[in-house]
Design an enzyme around this catalytic site. Structure first.
Site, PDB file in Angstrom:
ATOM      1  N   ASP A 209       0.831  -1.194   0.000  1.00  0.00           N
ATOM      2  CA  ASP A 209       0.000   0.000   0.000  1.00  0.00           C
ATOM      3  C   ASP A 209       0.875   1.257   0.000  1.00  0.00           C
ATOM      4  OD1 ASP A 209      -2.715   1.310   0.552  1.00  0.00           O
ATOM      5  OD2 ASP A 209      -1.536   2.062   2.245  1.00  0.00           O
ATOM      6  N   GLU A 245       1.667  -0.464  -4.905  1.00  0.00           N
ATOM      7  CA  GLU A 245       0.673   0.517  -5.319  1.00  0.00           C
ATOM      8  C   GLU A 245       1.379   1.845  -5.615  1.00  0.00           C
ATOM      9  OE1 GLU A 245      -3.020   3.310  -4.129  1.00  0.00           O
ATOM     10  OE2 GLU A 245      -1.394   2.867  -2.745  1.00  0.00           O
TER      11      GLU A 245
HETATM   12  C1  AAO Z   1      -8.905   8.975   5.939  1.00  0.00           C
HETATM   13  C2  AAO Z   1      -9.728  10.221   5.690  1.00  0.00           C
HETATM   14  C3  AAO Z   1      -8.830  11.444   5.626  1.00  0.00           C
HETATM   15  C4  AAO Z   1      -8.012  11.540   6.889  1.00  0.00           C
HETATM   16  C5  AAO Z   1      -7.239  10.271   7.106  1.00  0.00           C
HETATM   17  C6  AAO Z   1      -6.442  10.237   8.387  1.00  0.00           C
HETATM   18  O1  AAO Z   1     -10.451  10.064   4.471  1.00  0.00           O
HETATM   19  O2  AAO Z   1      -9.645  12.604   5.480  1.00  0.00           O
HETATM   20  O3  AAO Z   1      -7.108  12.617   6.796  1.00  0.00           O
HETATM   21  O4  AAO Z   1      -8.150   9.150   7.105  1.00  0.00           O
HETATM   22  O5  AAO Z   1      -7.279  10.353   9.477  1.00  0.00           O
HETATM   23  C7  AAO Z   1      -7.667   5.218   2.464  1.00  0.00           C
HETATM   24  C8  AAO Z   1      -8.660   6.282   2.054  1.00  0.00           C
HETATM   25  C9  AAO Z   1      -8.370   7.616   2.712  1.00  0.00           C
HETATM   26  C10 AAO Z   1      -8.259   7.440   4.212  1.00  0.00           C
HETATM   27  C11 AAO Z   1      -7.094   6.477   4.438  1.00  0.00           C
HETATM   28  C12 AAO Z   1      -6.810   6.237   5.922  1.00  0.00           C
HETATM   29  O6  AAO Z   1      -8.649   6.422   0.651  1.00  0.00           O
HETATM   30  O7  AAO Z   1      -9.466   8.496   2.445  1.00  0.00           O
HETATM   31  O8  AAO Z   1      -8.015   8.693   4.835  1.00  0.00           O
HETATM   32  O9  AAO Z   1      -7.463   5.209   3.862  1.00  0.00           O
HETATM   33  O10 AAO Z   1      -7.954   5.817   6.578  1.00  0.00           O
HETATM   34  C13 AAO Z   1      -2.966   8.725  -2.945  1.00  0.00           C
HETATM   35  C14 AAO Z   1      -1.889   7.689  -2.649  1.00  0.00           C
HETATM   36  C15 AAO Z   1      -2.380   6.271  -2.682  1.00  0.00           C
HETATM   37  C16 AAO Z   1      -3.667   6.096  -1.889  1.00  0.00           C
HETATM   38  C17 AAO Z   1      -4.686   7.080  -2.437  1.00  0.00           C
HETATM   39  C18 AAO Z   1      -6.022   6.993  -1.704  1.00  0.00           C
HETATM   40  O11 AAO Z   1      -0.811   7.863  -3.558  1.00  0.00           O
HETATM   41  O12 AAO Z   1      -1.366   5.472  -2.112  1.00  0.00           O
HETATM   42  O13 AAO Z   1      -4.170   8.408  -2.283  1.00  0.00           O
HETATM   43  N1  AAO Z   1      -4.148   4.704  -1.924  1.00  0.00           N
HETATM   44  C19 AAO Z   1      -3.847   3.770  -0.800  1.00  0.00           C
HETATM   45  C20 AAO Z   1      -5.025   2.876  -0.472  1.00  0.00           C
HETATM   46  C21 AAO Z   1      -6.128   3.697   0.155  1.00  0.00           C
HETATM   47  C22 AAO Z   1      -5.661   4.256   1.489  1.00  0.00           C
HETATM   48  C23 AAO Z   1      -4.234   4.613   1.504  1.00  0.00           C
HETATM   49  C24 AAO Z   1      -3.394   4.424   0.428  1.00  0.00           C
HETATM   50  C25 AAO Z   1      -3.653   5.028   2.796  1.00  0.00           C
HETATM   51  O14 AAO Z   1      -5.428   2.186  -1.613  1.00  0.00           O
HETATM   52  O15 AAO Z   1      -7.309   2.948   0.324  1.00  0.00           O
HETATM   53  O16 AAO Z   1      -6.419   5.456   1.810  1.00  0.00           O
HETATM   54  O17 AAO Z   1      -3.266   3.817   3.445  1.00  0.00           O
HETATM   55  C26 AAO Z   1      -3.037  11.947  -7.073  1.00  0.00           C
HETATM   56  C27 AAO Z   1      -1.780  11.160  -6.801  1.00  0.00           C
HETATM   57  C28 AAO Z   1      -2.052   9.866  -6.122  1.00  0.00           C
HETATM   58  C29 AAO Z   1      -2.942  10.057  -4.914  1.00  0.00           C
HETATM   59  C30 AAO Z   1      -4.227  10.759  -5.383  1.00  0.00           C
HETATM   60  C31 AAO Z   1      -5.215  10.964  -4.244  1.00  0.00           C
HETATM   61  O18 AAO Z   1      -3.779  11.299  -8.114  1.00  0.00           O
HETATM   62  O19 AAO Z   1      -1.129  10.899  -8.016  1.00  0.00           O
HETATM   63  O20 AAO Z   1      -0.826   9.303  -5.715  1.00  0.00           O
HETATM   64  O21 AAO Z   1      -3.244   8.792  -4.350  1.00  0.00           O
HETATM   65  O22 AAO Z   1      -3.871  12.000  -5.941  1.00  0.00           O
HETATM   66  O23 AAO Z   1      -4.657  11.818  -3.317  1.00  0.00           O
HETATM   67  C32 AAO Z   1      -5.902  12.672 -11.408  1.00  0.00           C
HETATM   68  C33 AAO Z   1      -4.400  12.627 -11.465  1.00  0.00           C
HETATM   69  C34 AAO Z   1      -3.883  11.663 -10.411  1.00  0.00           C
HETATM   70  C35 AAO Z   1      -4.320  12.163  -9.097  1.00  0.00           C
HETATM   71  C36 AAO Z   1      -5.817  12.136  -9.123  1.00  0.00           C
HETATM   72  C37 AAO Z   1      -6.434  12.577  -7.841  1.00  0.00           C
HETATM   73  O24 AAO Z   1      -6.468  11.407 -11.765  1.00  0.00           O
HETATM   74  O25 AAO Z   1      -3.997  12.211 -12.739  1.00  0.00           O
HETATM   75  O26 AAO Z   1      -2.470  11.571 -10.436  1.00  0.00           O
HETATM   76  O27 AAO Z   1      -6.312  12.997 -10.134  1.00  0.00           O
HETATM   77  O28 AAO Z   1      -6.077  13.907  -7.580  1.00  0.00           O
END
Ligand code: AAO
Length: 508
Positions: A209, A245
């Site tokens: 992850d 990931e």
């Molecule tokens: C939760 C709450 C938050 C709070 C936090 C801490 O929602 O408000 O602050 O708790 O209390 C999951 C949930 C999160 C959750 C977290 C912990 O999705 O909402 O937060 O559990 O409970 C990035 C990462 C990627 C991650 C993804 C969600 O790079 O690793 O965000 N995925 C994994 C898991 C996921 C998990 C976590 C990681 C954490 O699969 O389930 O989170 O363990 C850009 C970047 C990406 C980035 C995205 C989103 O993407 O490139 O790297 O992913 O932004 O931030 C276009 C662009 C694309 C861009 C996208 C979105 O498509 O081309 O590049 O737009 O902007």
């Protein structure tokens, strides 16, 4: 001797790219949020018999219990300790699952959350799935134990705000999650101990992850500490399968290629592009899929883990955007998954979801947090209906006939070349896999009726999309392949599933 050394050296460096599925099994399914007891049963009653290679399971380690919102699925991405104790079950149930699945030839891959612990904003206490105490405020996680020394606060104690700054992405906090200092040998050892515990139980590998948020060299140092797989089920010297990931849609500082040395990477362009094509957005057409794969700028096939949707982007988290197809768009979704499973590119993962009440406000689903079907927080069992679909709110896409049969198609055509491509210049396309399988799609707004070279031996074949081969008969459409390998196909644009697939084992 020289040859042996060369082969074993190759084996060592290539091993982490191999999923260690049983011979002839070519895809895995993500049983998102399932209980270990249900996965064990599913391996025996369905996945083993139907030829699935393995299961990606939700994080296995203890996490924060969040009550506001109530028990969101994402609480599992906020670790408290490495005790095997979650909503999916305890350690005994986990071991039972791994043993029973391995015994029927189905591998288990664990979603490993090792980049961080829980969010900094959680109050101190014992609101955790095993009751362990934790205090995010002073970084105290005694059940590991980790202390303030084990986090990256000295490098960055704020949020990632700029994805064009690689140091920020790797040293700062992702969504406020306390970022572990993976350059410390102590932290690497604690993580390796956890992963080794899972390896010794019999898992075949890991989804790492948030790998993009860790330095590739730090990941490598952890991987170097890992045991070989358990020889009860794997040949001596087998290395754990690693898929990282890394979201790389282009245009950011971090490239997925930086992670190839550690294992495979998730190719997020795959689902985003395939969704755009099947939806016919941006002028895309299925005929453009002729050079699908590296030709579309994807990572090399032997480094790719591919999927149509994942647990994040099926609900607007993560990346991929609006084009991502999910079970909510069932007709297009089946075509996309069918295309993925027929096409040789990448190692394929099938998504298996639960239903939730979507509620779009200003284009965003405000219910994107809703956890698995549950009674007062306890995850509900996966029940099986008379027609073999799932009950209790579980979608079980992997049990849909079209998807289950395409998983089998992929096994049947394994190792065969991409062949006999045909297209009408628009959204009617077909291709084969050597002399073992052939698939035809009609995603145009008019019917398809044409004769195509299938590459298959003469005979009558059962279309595994509209039906099944049962006791030598076909419950769906029958296709006659002539001695010249040609067959005529008719697919209405209003067909329930506008595609047809035949293969060596669907021959009547
Ligand atoms: C939760 C709450 C938050 C709070 C936090 C801490 O929602 O408000 O602050 O708790 O209390 C999951 C949930 C999160 C959750 C977290 C912990 O999705 O909402 O937060 O559990 O409970 C990035 C990462 C990627 C991650 C993804 C969600 O790079 O690793 O965000 N995925 C994994 C898991 C996921 C998990 C976590 C990681 C954490 O699969 O389930 O989170 O363990 C850009 C970047 C990406 C980035 C995205 C989103 O993407 O490139 O790297 O992913 O932004 O931030 C276009 C662009 C694309 C861009 C996208 C979105 O498509 O081309 O590049 O737009 O902007």
């Amino acid at each position: 001797m020289k040859l042996f050394l060369l082969l074993s050296a190759l084996g060592l460096c290539w091993a982490q790219y191999a999923p260690h599925t049983q011979q002839g099994r070519t895809s895995i399914v993500h049983l998102f949020e399932w209980r270990w007891a249900d996965i064990a049963a599913e391996c025996e009653r369905y996945l083993g018999p139907k030829g699935f290679g393995g299961v990606q399971v939700s994080p296995a380690n203890e996490n924060v219990v969040i009550n506001n919102p109530y028990r969101p699925w994402w609480e599992r991405y906020q670790p408290v300790s490495y005790k095997l104790c979650t909503r999916s079950g305890n350690e005994a149930e986990f071991k039972n699952m791994v043993t029973r699945c391995n015994n029927v030839g189905v591998r288990i891959y664990v979603d490993a959350v090792i980049n961080h612990m829980c969010g900094s904003g959680n109050p101190a206490g014992t609101s955790s799935t095993c009751g362990s105490y934790y205090n995010p405020n002073n970084r105290d996680f005694p059940a590991v134990p980790y202390s303030g020394l084990d986090f990256n606060d000295n490098k960055c104690n704020g949020e990632i705000s700029n994805y064009n700054d690689a140091s920020q992405v790797r040293n700062c906090r992702l969504s406020g999650l306390l970022d572990l200092a993976l350059e410390k040998d102590y932290v690497r050892t604690k993580i390796a101990d956890y992963l080794n515990h899972l390896i010794d139980i019999g898992v075949a590998g890991f989804r790492l992850d948030a790998a993009k948020h860790m330095w590739p060299g730090d990941i490598k140092a952890v991987l170097n500490k890992l045991h070989n797989l358990n020889t009860s089920w794997f040949s001596a010297g087998s290395r754990p399968f690693i898929f990282q990931e890394v979201i790389d849609l282009g245009g950011e500082a971090i490239k997925s290629s930086e992670y190839f040395g550690n294992g495979r990477v998730t190719e997020f362009k795959y689902g985003a592009k395939l969704g755009t094509v099947i939806r016919k957005w941006n002028g895309e057409k299925m005929s453009y899929l002729k050079n699908w794969g590296e030709g579309w700028g994807f990572v090399p096939s032997d480094r790719a883990l591919v999927f149509v949707d994942n647990h994040d982007n099926q609900r607007g988290h993560g990346a991929g955007g609006a084009s991502i197809l999910t079970f909510w768009d069932a007709r297009m979704y089946k075509m996309a998954v069918g295309f993925m499973l027929a096409h040789p590119y990448g190692f394929t993962r099938i998504m298996s979801s639960y239903r939730w009440d979507r509620n779009f406000q200003n284009g965003k689903d405000v219910n994107d947090w809703i956890g698995p079907p549950n009674n007062n927080g306890a995850t509900k069992a996966v029940t099986i209906n008379a027609d073999s679909t799932c009950g209790n709110g579980w979608v079980c896409e992997h049990r849909w006939r079209q998807i289950r049969n395409m998983a089998a198609f992929r096994n049947v055509v394994d190792g065969q070349p991409f062949s006999n491509w045909w297209d009408n210049g628009s959204n009617q396309v077909a291709f084969g896999r050597g002399n073992r399988g052939f698939i035809v799609f009609n995603n145009d707004d008019r019917s398809l009726s044409t004769t195509l070279q299938t590459g298959l031996p003469a005979g009558t074949y059962c279309d595994v999309i509209s039906g099944d081969k049962v006791n030598g008969n076909c419950t769906g459409i029958k296709i006659q392949v002539g001695g010249d390998g040609k067959a005529s196909f008719s697919i209405s644009n209003s067909a329930e599933d506008p595609f047809i697939a035949i293969h060596a084992e669907s021959k009547l």
